[in-house]
Design an enzyme around this catalytic site. Structure first.
Site, PDB file in Angstrom:
ATOM      1  N   CYS A 116       0.968  -1.189  -0.017  1.00 27.19           N
ATOM      2  CA  CYS A 116      -0.149   0.116   0.036  1.00 27.19           C
ATOM      3  C   CYS A 116       0.866   1.102   0.070  1.00 27.19           C
ATOM      4  O   CYS A 116       1.569   1.506  -1.131  1.00 27.19           O
ATOM      5  CB  CYS A 116      -1.019  -0.061   1.093  1.00 27.19           C
ATOM      6  SG  CYS A 116      -2.462   1.194   1.053  1.00 27.19           S
TER       7      CYS A 116
ATOM      8  N   HIS B 260      -3.871  -5.231  -0.105  1.00 28.47           N
ATOM      9  CA  HIS B 260      -3.367  -5.738   1.179  1.00 28.47           C
ATOM     10  C   HIS B 260      -3.409  -7.396   1.349  1.00 28.47           C
ATOM     11  O   HIS B 260      -4.533  -7.807   1.393  1.00 28.47           O
ATOM     12  CB  HIS B 260      -4.540  -5.207   2.107  1.00 28.47           C
ATOM     13  CG  HIS B 260      -4.236  -3.626   2.404  1.00 28.47           C
ATOM     14  ND1 HIS B 260      -3.730  -3.161   3.460  1.00 28.47           N
ATOM     15  CD2 HIS B 260      -4.692  -2.473   1.668  1.00 28.47           C
ATOM     16  CE1 HIS B 260      -3.716  -1.834   3.308  1.00 28.47           C
ATOM     17  NE2 HIS B 260      -4.352  -1.547   2.165  1.00 28.47           N
TER      18      HIS B 260
ATOM     19  N   GLU C  32      -2.547  -8.993   3.839  1.00 28.81           N
ATOM     20  CA  GLU C  32      -2.869  -9.288   5.237  1.00 28.81           C
ATOM     21  C   GLU C  32      -4.471  -9.045   5.481  1.00 28.81           C
ATOM     22  O   GLU C  32      -4.507  -9.083   6.717  1.00 28.81           O
ATOM     23  CB  GLU C  32      -1.911  -8.594   6.228  1.00 28.81           C
ATOM     24  CG  GLU C  32      -2.613  -7.208   6.564  1.00 28.81           C
ATOM     25  CD  GLU C  32      -2.715  -5.986   5.607  1.00 28.81           C
ATOM     26  OE1 GLU C  32      -3.176  -5.077   5.641  1.00 28.81           O
ATOM     27  OE2 GLU C  32      -2.189  -6.629   4.392  1.00 28.81           O
TER      28      GLU C  32
END
Length: 400
Positions: A271, A366, A368
């Site tokens: 990001c 993302h 995660e």
């Protein structure tokens, strides 16, 4: 005026009437929309949403309440919150309290009973813009009838608020001091497979968790750390996290990152960390018209052709050539060849970069994600492989 009245005011003069929800008062920020149908608690507590008023496109928000396990940080970061149908009561076995209660206790001004589909279409057509949510004592006289003087006063307040372009925000959300996340699960108590220094630009709790669950010791440090401070920790790899703000303002962080690349320490960024990697390589960044936010964004891995469904939260993008390797522009190709590794299928935005001559890569999305798809989690394994290769090369050199 009714005590339940609230107004969402955009800087172009568009006004939406709704019902006051959460805290009463005034919230100012950039109006953006998130397309996630679940995961509102993770969205609210994501530091990347700092100074943004989030419009949820999913109609029903608050159904599952709020629990103490899912937050991505210690507080709510959104500047304001806009929903259509707010749940009257939560219904989930993990819920500890209602979302309205949580918003109120943390002072987050919100508005419900708004046609969020209309707001989203407006932002898609006109672009992300500054906005304000007003309720309670923050409403001026005459706002109940939306008279021209009242509207003009509210629009003026919104227009005078700071925009996102040129905003340096990472330092406002970063940790105040370093802390360590030790290996978890089956690796708990064992010798770490690697040590990663994670620079907190607005890090989410799931990120060090993913690395720790793979046997990595993660040292999370403030965004203000120098390269010398990072190097003193003797990292096997360096990670730059997600975060809010304009990447063109992060001169300190970009300078530190270039020192990491010069030292050939394996690097992984997501990001905001991806955008800073692009700028460190010499590519530009630009502001998207309305950004990507949600948990259902299709991204194509250029090398394999595989499509991943990914979670996004970004308003800026890297301007790098797609279609083949290019020489990194910084300092006459100082970092060698770079390839765009991932592209967004909705609009062709650069979603990943991979350096071919140094151990470094990044993605805009993302991996995660929580809540969200898990398609990109293999990137953490890729990072560990990159660090293991560097350690193996160093051991071989010492053995000669």
């Amino acid at each position: 005026m009714s005590g339940d009245t609230a107004l969402l005011v955009l800087e172009d003069g568009t006004v939406y009437r709704g019902r006051a929800w959460g805290a009463r008062g005034r919230a100012l920020g950039e109006a953006v929309f998130s397309t996630g149908m679940t995961g509102y608690q993770e969205t609210l507590t994501d530091p990347s949403y700092h100074r943004q008023i989030v419009v949820m496109t999913a109609p029903h928000i608050g159904n599952t309440g709020v629990n103490d396990e899912d937050p991505e940080s210690a507080r709510i970061w959104v500047a304001g919150f806009v929903v259509r149908d707010a749940a009257r009561r939560p219904s989930n076995w993990r819920s500890r309290r209602g979302l309205d209660e949580e918003l109120s206790s943390q002072g987050v001004v919100a508005i419900a009973d708004v046609d969020t589909r209309a707001v989203t279409r407006h932002i898609r057509e006109r672009g992300a813009m500054r906005a304000g949510v007003f309720s309670g004592d923050a409403l001026p006289a005459g706002a109940d009838h939306l008279g021209p003087e009242a509207v003009a006063a509210l629009v003026r307040i919104v227009a005078e608020s700071p925009g996102m372009s040129g905003a340096a925000l990472a330092g406002e959300v970063s940790t105040g001091g370093a802390y360590v996340v030790e290996p978890l699960g089956e690796f708990e108590g064992a010798e770490p497979v690697a040590r990663v220094v994670a620079v907190d630009l607005g890090i989410k709790s799931r990120t060090p968790h993913h690395l720790a669950a793979r046997g990595v010791q993660v040292v999370v440090v403030p965004s203000s750390y120098s390269f010398a401070q990072i190097a003193d920790l003797r990292p096997d790899g360096v990670f730059f996290s997600n975060g809010p703000g304009d990447p063109s303002t992060a001169e300190h962080e970009i300078s530190v990152l270039r020192s990491v690349l010069d030292a050939r320490i394996p690097y992984f960024g997501i990001c905001f960390g991806h955008q800073l990697f692009g700028r460190a390589l010499g590519y530009g960044t630009y502001k998207l018209d309305y950004g990507h936010r949600g948990i259902n964004q299709p991204v194509k891995d250029v090398e394999t052709g595989r499509v991943q469904i990914t979670a996004h939260n970004h308003g800026f993008a890297v301007d790098a050539p797609v279609g083949g390797p290019s020489i990194s522009p910084y300092d006459s190709g100082r970092y060698g060849r770079v390839v765009v590794s991932h592209v967004g299928l909705n609009d062709g935005v650069v979603e990943g970069l991979a350096a071919l001559d140094i151990p470094a890569f990044s993605v805009q999305y993302h991996p995660e994600a929580a809540a969200g798809p898990h398609d990109g989690e293999g990137l953490f394994d890729r990072f560990i492989t990159l660090m293991a290769a560097r350690r193996g090369a160093a051991s071989a050199k010492e053995g000669r």
